[in-house]
Design a protein around this motif. Structure first.
Motif, PDB file in Angstrom:
ATOM      1  N   THR A 187       0.875  -1.170  -0.128  1.00 13.54           N
ATOM      2  CA  THR A 187      -0.139   0.021  -0.068  1.00 13.54           C
ATOM      3  C   THR A 187       0.970   1.265  -0.009  1.00 13.54           C
ATOM      4  N   ASN A 210      -3.148   5.980  -4.244  1.00 11.48           N
ATOM      5  CA  ASN A 210      -4.124   6.691  -4.566  1.00 11.48           C
ATOM      6  C   ASN A 210      -3.361   8.041  -5.694  1.00 11.48           C
ATOM      7  N   ASP A 216      -7.746   4.080  -3.310  1.00  9.57           N
ATOM      8  CA  ASP A 216      -7.464   4.574  -1.916  1.00  9.57           C
ATOM      9  C   ASP A 216      -7.585   3.734  -0.738  1.00  9.57           C
ATOM     10  N   VAL A 217      -6.800   3.714   0.296  1.00  8.62           N
ATOM     11  CA  VAL A 217      -6.791   2.886   1.140  1.00  8.62           C
ATOM     12  C   VAL A 217      -8.198   3.062   2.154  1.00  8.62           C
ATOM     13  N   THR A 218      -8.682   4.349   2.125  1.00 11.63           N
ATOM     14  CA  THR A 218      -9.804   4.588   2.834  1.00 11.63           C
ATOM     15  C   THR A 218     -11.153   4.071   2.143  1.00 11.63           C
ATOM     16  N   TRP A 231     -11.262  -1.267  -1.824  1.00 13.25           N
ATOM     17  CA  TRP A 231     -10.574  -2.358  -1.402  1.00 13.25           C
ATOM     18  C   TRP A 231     -11.279  -3.760  -2.003  1.00 13.25           C
ATOM     19  N   VAL A 235      -6.704   8.693   6.729  1.00 16.01           N
ATOM     20  CA  VAL A 235      -5.860   7.746   5.982  1.00 16.01           C
ATOM     21  C   VAL A 235      -4.829   6.668   6.888  1.00 16.01           C
ATOM     22  N   GLY A 256      -7.863   4.172   7.229  1.00 16.53           N
ATOM     23  CA  GLY A 256      -7.356   3.310   5.998  1.00 16.53           C
ATOM     24  C   GLY A 256      -6.952   1.847   6.464  1.00 16.53           C
ATOM     25  N   GLU A 259      -9.923  -0.085   7.205  1.00 15.83           N
ATOM     26  CA  GLU A 259     -10.646  -0.758   6.180  1.00 15.83           C
ATOM     27  C   GLU A 259      -9.794  -1.883   5.395  1.00 15.83           C
TER      28      GLU A 259
END
Length: 350
Positions: free
Chosen positions: A8, A34, A59-61, A66, A100, A104, A107
């Motif tokens: 990531t 991102n 985006d990890v959020t 995901w 984040v 993040g 998530e």
């Protein structure tokens, strides 16, 4: 069995450095990023990202991002680099940093549960910021935790804690006590990951990185670090401004040494409750750094300006002996050589 490493924040500074090595050890390497404009000048794939690495923009959020990723990628190992890293910026953009760094992470973990993915190992790059001012000693050698320097102290030019001496950070000895929103979010990351991994029988490996610098770091991001900022000022023939009284201490660790430490942990480390402290093992004053860089470019003598930044700590260095022993790893590039390599890289681009 096919091995897959997910990184990531994998198109960033450390991710690109890792990309040169990880494909030698995994069948598939995927970078999720991102491509935030604060880090990346354009949304195009970074030239420094090894061509063997697959880049997924996401985006990890975002739970949806995901789900889309894990529908195709089933990682056997994860390196979790994605984070907002601005210490000063986190005071005015606390929600962004918490979103984040903390959300993040949650998530990611929730998505792994939804898709029934259990990687063998998750490596987290945390930060020396979790320590805050860390542990200091008095004249008798008694350890104390002075806490955060107040705005009143800094405005009065009281940079140190009278009668106390700073000690190097070491995770098994020094209790974390963040003095910034950023540091607080990174400590939360550590706690969340440890709790989840131990419950899910996934091996957690945690690093607390000192000030990472070197070729490949962003030259446009104002929060990327003082080494590249100083270098660009000196290259332009300008005076390097030095905060406080110039005796702020930092441990500057070269990017290649960070990448090799992460790879060692990814391939060889068991679970570590006490985070690995990753630095050069040497503390350097900001004035010493500034003079080294000014000398390289023949720039004017750096000048102390008495300015300060709320949330900054006075002294940050670390004891790397535990990491060296556990990882069979040793930093190869000390700050004098590393700064020259960075300046040579900047000269090719600016």
């Amino acid at each position: 069995m096919t091995t897959t490493c997910l990184v990531t924040g994998g198109a960033g500074f450390i991710g690109c450095a890792l990309s040169r090595t990880l494909p030698d050890h995994f069948d598939r390497v995927v970078a999720l990023d991102n491509m935030h404009p604060q880090i990346h000048d354009s949304a195009e794939r970074p030239a420094d990202l090894d061509e063997r690495v697959e880049l997924v923009v996401g985006d990890v959020t975002s739970a949806a991002d995901w789900d889309a990723l894990l529908a195709d990628v089933r990682p056997t190992a994860i390196v979790h680099l994605a984070a907002e890293t601005g210490t000063g910026q986190s005071l005015t953009e606390a929600t962004r940093h918490a979103s984040v760094n903390v959300v993040g992470t949650t998530e990611m973990l929730d998505a792994l549960v939804r898709h029934e993915v259990r990687p063998d190992k998750i490596v987290l790059t945390s930060s020396r910021a979790v320590y805050g001012e860390g542990a200091w000693t008095d004249a008798e050698g008694v350890v104390t935790y002075p806490g955060q320097r107040s705005a009143a102290m800094l405005e009065a030019g009281q940079w140190d804690f009278p009668g106390l001496t700073a000690t190097p950070f070491e995770s098994s000895r020094v209790v974390p006590a963040p003095t910034s929103v950023y540091g607080s979010t990174k400590l939360a990351q550590e706690h969340i990951l440890l709790a989840w991994c131990l419950a899910m029988q996934v091996t957690p490996v945690i690093y607390r990185l000192q000030n990472v610098y070197g070729p490949g770091q962003s030259l446009s991001n104002p929060y990327t670090g003082i080494v590249s900022f100083f270098a660009q000022r000196a290259k332009a023939g300008e005076v390097i401004p030095v905060y406080e009284d110039g005796d702020i201490i930092r441990d500057f660790v070269f990017i290649d040494d960070v990448a090799s430490a992460v790879v060692q942990g990814l391939l060889h480390s068991g679970a570590n409750r006490d985070a690995y402290d990753i630095g050069s093992g040497e503390g350097t004053s900001i004035m010493t750094l500034a003079r080294t860089i000014a000398e390289i470019y023949g720039a004017p003598e750096p000048q102390v300006n008495g300015m300060f930044r709320n949330g900054d700590v006075r002294s940050a260095s670390c004891d790397i002996s535990a990491a060296e022993a556990a990882l069979d790893w040793h930093p190869q590039v000390m700050v004098g050589e590393g700064v020259r390599r960075l300046c040579a890289w900047i000269d090719e681009r600016v």
